[in-house]
Design a protein around this motif. Structure first.
Motif, PDB file in Angstrom:
ATOM      1  N   SER A  16      -1.403   6.756  -0.352  1.00 43.78           N
ATOM      2  CA  SER A  16      -2.241   8.121  -1.092  1.00 43.78           C
ATOM      3  C   SER A  16      -3.319   7.455  -1.845  1.00 43.78           C
ATOM      4  O   SER A  16      -4.702   7.968  -2.520  1.00 43.78           O
ATOM      5  CB  SER A  16      -1.325   8.746  -2.008  1.00 43.78           C
ATOM      6  OG  SER A  16      -0.564   7.718  -3.157  1.00 43.78           O
ATOM      7  N   ASP A  17      -3.254   5.195  -1.413  1.00 44.84           N
ATOM      8  CA  ASP A  17      -4.709   4.417  -1.712  1.00 44.84           C
ATOM      9  C   ASP A  17      -5.882   5.238  -0.819  1.00 44.84           C
ATOM     10  O   ASP A  17      -5.778   5.342  -0.060  1.00 44.84           O
ATOM     11  CB  ASP A  17      -3.920   3.203  -2.019  1.00 44.84           C
ATOM     12  CG  ASP A  17      -2.575   2.514  -1.985  1.00 44.84           C
ATOM     13  OD1 ASP A  17      -2.241   3.744  -3.645  1.00 44.84           O
ATOM     14  OD2 ASP A  17      -1.709   1.678  -2.374  1.00 44.84           O
ATOM     15  N   LYS A  18      -6.096   4.486  -2.432  1.00 40.84           N
ATOM     16  CA  LYS A  18      -7.825   4.767  -2.047  1.00 40.84           C
ATOM     17  C   LYS A  18      -8.261   3.239  -1.525  1.00 40.84           C
ATOM     18  O   LYS A  18      -8.140   2.216  -2.371  1.00 40.84           O
ATOM     19  CB  LYS A  18      -9.195   5.671  -3.090  1.00 40.84           C
ATOM     20  CG  LYS A  18     -10.214   5.945  -2.297  1.00 40.84           C
ATOM     21  CD  LYS A  18     -11.590   6.897  -3.575  1.00 40.84           C
ATOM     22  CE  LYS A  18     -12.216   7.548  -3.538  1.00 40.84           C
ATOM     23  NZ  LYS A  18     -13.079   7.786  -3.491  1.00 40.84           N
ATOM     24  N   ILE A  19      -9.162   3.339  -0.136  1.00 39.81           N
ATOM     25  CA  ILE A  19      -9.418   1.619   0.084  1.00 39.81           C
ATOM     26  C   ILE A  19     -10.437   1.546   0.510  1.00 39.81           C
ATOM     27  O   ILE A  19     -11.432   2.600   1.708  1.00 39.81           O
ATOM     28  CB  ILE A  19      -8.197   1.791   1.808  1.00 39.81           C
ATOM     29  CG1 ILE A  19      -7.436   1.633   1.513  1.00 39.81           C
ATOM     30  CG2 ILE A  19      -8.764   0.105   1.854  1.00 39.81           C
ATOM     31  CD1 ILE A  19      -6.149   1.599   2.591  1.00 39.81           C
ATOM     32  N   ASN A  24      -7.525   7.715   2.858  1.00 39.55           N
ATOM     33  CA  ASN A  24      -8.667   7.614   2.243  1.00 39.55           C
ATOM     34  C   ASN A  24      -9.065   6.107   1.784  1.00 39.55           C
ATOM     35  O   ASN A  24      -8.561   5.212   0.991  1.00 39.55           O
ATOM     36  CB  ASN A  24      -7.692   7.845   0.786  1.00 39.55           C
ATOM     37  CG  ASN A  24      -8.094   8.390  -0.381  1.00 39.55           C
ATOM     38  OD1 ASN A  24      -9.556   8.606  -0.261  1.00 39.55           O
ATOM     39  ND2 ASN A  24      -7.716   8.520  -0.926  1.00 39.55           N
ATOM     40  N   PHE A  73      -3.023   6.134   6.275  1.00 42.32           N
ATOM     41  CA  PHE A  73      -4.550   5.382   4.803  1.00 42.32           C
ATOM     42  C   PHE A  73      -4.956   5.408   5.135  1.00 42.32           C
ATOM     43  O   PHE A  73      -5.679   5.302   6.356  1.00 42.32           O
ATOM     44  CB  PHE A  73      -3.918   3.632   5.091  1.00 42.32           C
ATOM     45  CG  PHE A  73      -2.394   2.529   4.674  1.00 42.32           C
ATOM     46  CD1 PHE A  73      -1.567   2.878   3.817  1.00 42.32           C
ATOM     47  CD2 PHE A  73      -2.628   1.774   5.779  1.00 42.32           C
ATOM     48  CE1 PHE A  73      -0.809   2.665   3.287  1.00 42.32           C
ATOM     49  CE2 PHE A  73      -0.910   1.732   5.652  1.00 42.32           C
ATOM     50  CZ  PHE A  73      -0.057   1.319   4.763  1.00 42.32           C
ATOM     51  N   LEU A  77       0.829  -1.621  -0.229  1.00 36.16           N
ATOM     52  CA  LEU A  77       0.536  -0.192  -0.095  1.00 36.16           C
ATOM     53  C   LEU A  77       1.234   1.138   0.270  1.00 36.16           C
ATOM     54  O   LEU A  77       2.370   1.148   0.692  1.00 36.16           O
ATOM     55  CB  LEU A  77      -1.427   0.062   1.354  1.00 36.16           C
ATOM     56  CG  LEU A  77      -1.564  -1.040   1.435  1.00 36.16           C
ATOM     57  CD1 LEU A  77      -2.443  -1.063   2.319  1.00 36.16           C
ATOM     58  CD2 LEU A  77      -2.730  -0.907   0.095  1.00 36.16           C
ATOM     59  N   LYS A  78       0.778   2.287  -0.532  1.00 40.58           N
ATOM     60  CA  LYS A  78       1.221   3.848  -0.461  1.00 40.58           C
ATOM     61  C   LYS A  78      -0.155   4.976  -0.050  1.00 40.58           C
ATOM     62  O   LYS A  78      -1.519   4.190  -0.060  1.00 40.58           O
ATOM     63  CB  LYS A  78       0.944   4.644  -1.542  1.00 40.58           C
ATOM     64  CG  LYS A  78       1.870   3.553  -2.588  1.00 40.58           C
ATOM     65  CD  LYS A  78       2.002   4.459  -4.098  1.00 40.58           C
ATOM     66  CE  LYS A  78       0.579   4.257  -4.780  1.00 40.58           C
ATOM     67  NZ  LYS A  78      -0.056   3.697  -6.385  1.00 40.58           N
ATOM     68  N   CYS A  88     -11.289   2.079  -6.633  1.00 40.26           N
ATOM     69  CA  CYS A  88     -10.064   2.419  -6.052  1.00 40.26           C
ATOM     70  C   CYS A  88      -8.789   1.107  -5.978  1.00 40.26           C
ATOM     71  O   CYS A  88      -8.485   0.375  -6.614  1.00 40.26           O
ATOM     72  CB  CYS A  88     -10.924   1.885  -4.295  1.00 40.26           C
ATOM     73  SG  CYS A  88     -12.077  -0.136  -4.409  1.00 40.26           S
ATOM     74  N   ASP A  89      -8.104   1.417  -5.015  1.00 34.47           N
ATOM     75  CA  ASP A  89      -6.613   1.071  -5.125  1.00 34.47           C
ATOM     76  C   ASP A  89      -6.525  -0.383  -4.000  1.00 34.47           C
ATOM     77  O   ASP A  89      -5.892  -1.442  -4.570  1.00 34.47           O
ATOM     78  CB  ASP A  89      -4.961   1.735  -5.237  1.00 34.47           C
ATOM     79  CG  ASP A  89      -5.523   2.563  -4.887  1.00 34.47           C
ATOM     80  OD1 ASP A  89      -5.373   2.656  -6.727  1.00 34.47           O
ATOM     81  OD2 ASP A  89      -4.964   4.156  -4.430  1.00 34.47           O
ATOM     82  N   LEU A  90      -7.084  -0.725  -3.610  1.00 34.10           N
ATOM     83  CA  LEU A  90      -7.942  -2.055  -2.367  1.00 34.10           C
ATOM     84  C   LEU A  90      -9.136  -2.101  -2.493  1.00 34.10           C
ATOM     85  O   LEU A  90      -9.614  -1.388  -1.490  1.00 34.10           O
ATOM     86  CB  LEU A  90      -6.774  -2.197  -1.127  1.00 34.10           C
ATOM     87  CG  LEU A  90      -6.533  -2.827  -0.259  1.00 34.10           C
ATOM     88  CD1 LEU A  90      -5.866  -4.642  -1.125  1.00 34.10           C
ATOM     89  CD2 LEU A  90      -5.790  -2.627   1.412  1.00 34.10           C
TER      90      LEU A  90
END
Length: 131
Positions: free
Chosen positions: A58-61, A82, A80, A55-56, A125-127
């Motif tokens: 900035s990732d949207k979860i 976001n 995290f 994860l970064k 989203c990223d995750l």
């Protein structure tokens, strides 16, 4: 096994009388009105070392079926921020929004994720976490 956190009551929640009740918002509204928090599978701390390297900040979860778990708050506190939480219980969303008001970037939304074709959220989203 589940890890239960009880903050204000002496007995754990008794559970549904039948599996069908788990699909009813009334069951969850009643449960969440009485239960401060509950971890169904694992806490964030139990999976953080496996999860965070991917994860970064900035990732949207998206956390689907967030319930009254502390997973999102712990994720947020780990940097995290976001995080969008969805659940179909308006009671738990309101409770968690109030409980996490010191985490202003975290979002809480009522969505009918367990019911087909009623309110299918579309999120980029990223995750995605199903807890």
């Amino acid at each position: 096994s589940c890890t239960e956190t009880t903050e204000t009551k002496d007995e754990p929640w008794k559970g549904a009388g039948s599996n069908q009740e788990y699909g009813e918002s009334e069951y969850w509204d009643d449960r969440f009105a009485q239960e401060p928090s509950y971890e169904w599978l694992l806490t964030f701390n139990e999976v953080a070392t496996q999860m965070t390297p991917f994860l970064k900040s900035s990732d949207k979860i998206l956390v689907v079926g967030c319930g009254n778990s502390n997973f999102s708050a712990d994720l947020y506190d780990a940097g995290f921020t976001n995080v969008v939480n969805i659940d179909f219980s308006s009671v738990v969303i309101e409770n968690m929004r109030e409980k996490n008001q010191d985490r202003p970037e975290m979002e809480w939304k009522v969505r009918f994720h367990l019911r087909k074709n009623l309110d299918v959220p579309r999120f980029q989203c990223d995750l995605t976490c199903k807890i």
